[in-house]
Design an enzyme around this catalytic site. Structure first.
Site, short mmCIF file in Angstrom:
data_model
loop_
_atom_site.label_atom_id
_atom_site.label_comp_id
_atom_site.label_asym_id
_atom_site.label_seq_id
_atom_site.Cartn_x
_atom_site.Cartn_y
_atom_site.Cartn_z
N HIS A 75 0.82 -1.22 0.00
CA HIS A 75 0.00 0.00 0.00
C HIS A 75 0.85 1.27 0.00
CE1 HIS A 75 0.47 0.24 4.49
NE2 HIS A 75 0.35 1.53 4.23
N ASP A 120 -0.39 -7.48 1.76
CA ASP A 120 0.19 -6.13 1.74
C ASP A 120 1.72 -6.20 1.78
OD1 ASP A 120 0.44 -3.41 1.75
OD2 ASP A 120 -0.36 -3.10 3.77
N SER A 213 4.33 2.77 8.09
CA SER A 213 3.91 1.76 7.11
C SER A 213 5.07 1.14 6.37
CB SER A 213 2.99 2.40 6.07
OG SER A 213 1.69 2.50 6.56
#
Length: 263
Positions: A75, A120, A213
């Site tokens: 992502h 992911d 992230s």
């Protein structure tokens, strides 16, 4: 005797830059709260990289798994125009001997789904290998069969927001120790959003947040830090009483091995 001495030298080299064993030991208070985090010891998480755009803006983390490869979250939307910065601790300092590395190829997991956030994971092949040193080395990858039970105390690191209301991310690499949750426990917070391709950690007064992230969730196995999760998603307010959700690396290892072998 000389041969034995040579052997012992090679053994030392192996431990110096073997996976998951930092040359500079991390120091954890255990109460480290990355929202409510604490500064890491500089160089103590040598696989942590910063993904930056051409202006030097940090947008995601990642982990070195070898001299040539970085793992991050799908992502994050990494492109070959972005760069990988290794050996960094303080993003506000010009005095660090960082390595700015170009990306040759981006391998996003083809099963990644932006709606479910399943799979992911993205692999980045570096254009030139990272030079391993005291402050730059690889994390260990788990085997698909490895088990990291609920309650295991693990560590996440990153330059993400230390409060969701902050305008800027911290300059210094943050770390937080946090326990793994079972998926059943995690579903009490997140319901059916949690799949077996995810692992949860936290709800213990600490949380990953925006900017973390793609970075690592590592647990110790046989004395070496092993990549168990990739920072994926969580509460929009980075609530420290809600678990963060990470891509479960043991489930994604077959795909990782396939890409590494083919490239």
């Amino acid at each position: 005797m000389a041969f034995l001495w040579l052997l012992s030298c090679f053994a030392l080299l192996g431990t110096a830059f073997g996976c998951g064993v930092p040359a500079i030991q991390p120091v954890l208070s255990g109460l480290s709260r990355i929202v409510n985090g604490e500064d890491a010891v500089p160089g103590s998480w040598p696989w942590q990289v910063s993904l930056q755009d051409s202006t030097g803006f940090h947008f995601c983390g990642g982990s070195l798994i070898s001299e040539d490869w970085v793992v991050t979250a799908a992502h994050c939307g990494v492109r070959t125009t972005h760069q990988v910065v290794a050996g960094e601790f303080d993003q506000g300092s010009d005095a660090e001997s960082i390595q700015v590395l170009k990306i040759a190829k981006v391998f996003k997991n083809p099963k990644f789904n932006m709606f479910t956030i399943n799979n992911d994971i993205t692999l980045l092949k570096l254009a030139t290998p990272a030079r391993f040193s005291k402050t730059v080395s690889a994390v260990c990858l788990p085997q698909a069969t490895d088990d990291f039970p609920a309650g295991t105390l693990c560590v996440t690191t990153g330059w993400g927001l230390t409060k969701h209301t902050n305008a800027n991310t911290p300059d210094k690499l943050q770390q937080a120790a946090l326990p793994l949750l079972s998926n059943a426990e995690c579903k009490k917070f997140w319901g059916s959003k949690i799949t077996d391709l995810m692992v949860c950690a936290g709800a213990s007064g600490v949380s990953s947040c925006m900017g973390d992230s793609g970075g690592p969730l590592v647990c110790q196995k046989d004395g070496a830090w092993t990549l168990v999760g990739i920072v994926s998603w969580g509460s929009g307010t980075c609530s420290t009483s809600t678990p963060g959700v990470y891509a479960r690396v043991t489930k994604l290892i077959p795909w990782v091995q396939q890409i590494l072998q083919a490239n």
